[in-house]
Scaffold this active site. Structure first.
Site, mmCIF file in Angstrom:
data_model
loop_
_atom_site.group_PDB
_atom_site.id
_atom_site.type_symbol
_atom_site.label_atom_id
_atom_site.label_comp_id
_atom_site.label_asym_id
_atom_site.label_seq_id
_atom_site.Cartn_x
_atom_site.Cartn_y
_atom_site.Cartn_z
ATOM 1 N N TYR A 18 0.853 -1.193 0.000
ATOM 2 C CA TYR A 18 0.000 0.000 0.000
ATOM 3 C C TYR A 18 0.883 1.234 0.000
ATOM 4 O O TYR A 18 1.767 1.375 0.847
ATOM 5 C CB TYR A 18 -0.915 0.013 1.231
ATOM 6 N N ASP A 45 9.510 3.392 0.139
ATOM 7 C CA ASP A 45 8.398 4.005 0.861
ATOM 8 C C ASP A 45 8.647 3.786 2.351
ATOM 9 O O ASP A 45 8.413 2.702 2.878
ATOM 10 C CB ASP A 45 7.082 3.361 0.421
ATOM 11 N N LYS A 70 4.031 10.223 8.669
ATOM 12 C CA LYS A 70 3.842 9.812 10.062
ATOM 13 C C LYS A 70 4.822 10.479 11.015
ATOM 14 O O LYS A 70 4.663 11.649 11.362
ATOM 15 C CB LYS A 70 3.868 8.289 10.150
#
Length: 448
Positions: A143, A235, A264
């Protein structure tokens, strides 16, 4: 536990928000999610006053927990008091950029955006602009945000959108291959190497149950992308500044990607994303280059203050020692519990991440002596090696319904808040304690 107020809030939310939520994963728990009122250290209190040990931590951003240290809180409050935002550069974004460039070896320049999705979208666009190529290789089941390039399922020969609203023609430029499968990657490059702009992967598959790379896999990705003139994009939205400390997961694996996406933790709990990498590639972004990228809230001063002060606090204190030690204790404790009560299941994670995957294919190993002691490392000598998940499909074939429909609720009833499905990571924060670990391990014993 009483949950009448959460139920009433969800009923209200269904009337005004699609599915009653603003992010799909929050509705994974049935018949309704609990609504959080506030955080406290490593805990959350819901709308009905119930208290839980929180291993979700906003799905990863809260390295320090819900109670910000005084120096972090003070800087956030000071920055916010000077004005919400300006649509103009500020010194704090330069300070934050300098900190990241100083600590992440592969990052020579960085651009801040507003989410992990925006970061990966921009990184893909930059890779295509830099190489003049169209195709992006991704890991099946991985994802990378809610964007058209990566919302793709199927395989390299038959990619298709994984969501309504995406034209089939978009997915034709995306090549999904299984994580940890070198042969599949070689085949993709053999067929499309002249048009592959980049390989996009998490260094550790973190949105599909935490799957560790096989030894040498990232070295292989680095070699094959170099050989074909493609970029390697890591990522690190989840792993960044959590795995491998301030150097991120790429430092732990000793791999230098061309581009890295962040989110984050880099924003200290506020909305954020970032793209960093080699200067010659990053200069492709406008206004230096011709790959357009812009955003009203990019480099938001309050986010920049929160992110920078969070990382500075982590650098100056024992944050990583604390969270990694608790993570290790959790995984070791879970390994013992699973060996005794559910030997088919697999404990995964590293540093301050952990998960139990309800793997089920085949019989359990005949002996668990000398298994990976604190989370699967894809060690061929481990007796679990042939049983542990190697890619997203292996995790998807686990008992995902049992995890969500039965196990999650049993843990909630014991005051432990876990991620809302089998696939999302669970995280340790600086606000967690030894007592939280012991309480959680006891809850796992009861629930399993």
């Amino acid at each position: 536990m009483n949950d009448e107020h959460s139920r009433a809030l969800y009923d209200r939310a269904l009337s005004v928000m699609p599915g009653g939520v603003n992010s799909t994963v929050r509705a994974a728990i049935e018949p309704y999610p609990f609504f959080v009122q506030k955080g406290d250290g490593g805990h959350v209190i819901d709308a009905d006053g119930n208290r839980y040990v929180d291993w979700v931590l906003g799905l990863g951003p809260l390295l320090l927990g819900h109670d910000l240290p005084e120096q972090v809180r003070a800087e956030v409050q000071r920055t916010a008091s000077e004005g919400p935002m300006y649509g103009a550069p500020t010194e704090i974004e330069v300070d934050h950029a300098e900190f990241v460039v100083r600590h992440v070896p592969s990052v020579e320049k960085i651009r801040f955006v507003n989410s992990g999705t925006e970061a990966t979208t921009s990184a893909v666009r930059l890779a295509r602009g830099h190489t003049g190529r169209n195709k992006i290789v991704v890991m099946q089941g991985g994802y990378h945000g809610a964007q058209e390039t990566t919302l793709v399922e199927g395989d390299a020969d038959n990619p298709r959108p994984s969501s309504a609203g995406i034209p089939q023609s978009f997915s034709e430029h995306t090549i999904p291959v299984p994580f940890n499968d070198e042969d599949a990657m070689r085949e993709a490059f053999a067929k499309h190497g002249d048009d592959i702009a980049a390989v996009l992967t998490e260094p550790i598959l973190c949105n599909y149950g935490i799957v560790y790379p096989e030894e040498g896999y990232h070295e292989f990705l680095r070699e094959i992308t170099d050989e074909h003139g493609s970029l390697l994009i890591f990522d690190e939205v989840i792993t960044g500044f959590r795995v491998g400390g301030l150097g991120c997961a790429q430092s732990e694996f000793d791999i230098t990607p061309d581009l890295t996406t962040f989110g984050k933790i880099i924003g200290g709990g506020f909305p954020v994303g970032a793209i960093g990498g080699k200067a010659e590639i990053m200069e492709g972004f406008t206004p230096a280059g011709d790959v357009f990228q812009a955003g009203t809230f990019s480099g938001h001063p309050v986010t920049m203050a929160a992110g920078l002060e969070t990382l500075k606090f982590a650098a100056e204190n024992d944050v990583y020692d604390h969270v990694n030690d608790l993570g290790d204790r959790l995984r070791r404790g879970l390994t013992d519990i699973v060996a005794d009560q559910a030997p088919n299941y697999t404990v995964t994670g590293t540093d301050s991440m952990f998960k139990v995957i309800f793997t089920r294919d085949g019989p359990a190993p005949s002996s668990l002596e000398e298994q990976c002691p604190a989370g699967c490392r894809q060690d061929p000598t481990c007796p679990r090696y042939d049983y542990s998940p190697k890619n997203a499909a292996d995790v998807k074939n686990a008992e995902t319904d049992r995890w969500r429909r039965i196990f999650w609720g049993q843990m909630k009833e014991q005051g432990v808040f876990l991620s809302q499905n089998q696939f999302e990571c669970q995280f340790v924060s600086y606000g967690h304690t030894d007592a939280d670990v012991e309480e959680t391990l006891e809850a796992y014993k009861q629930a399993l």
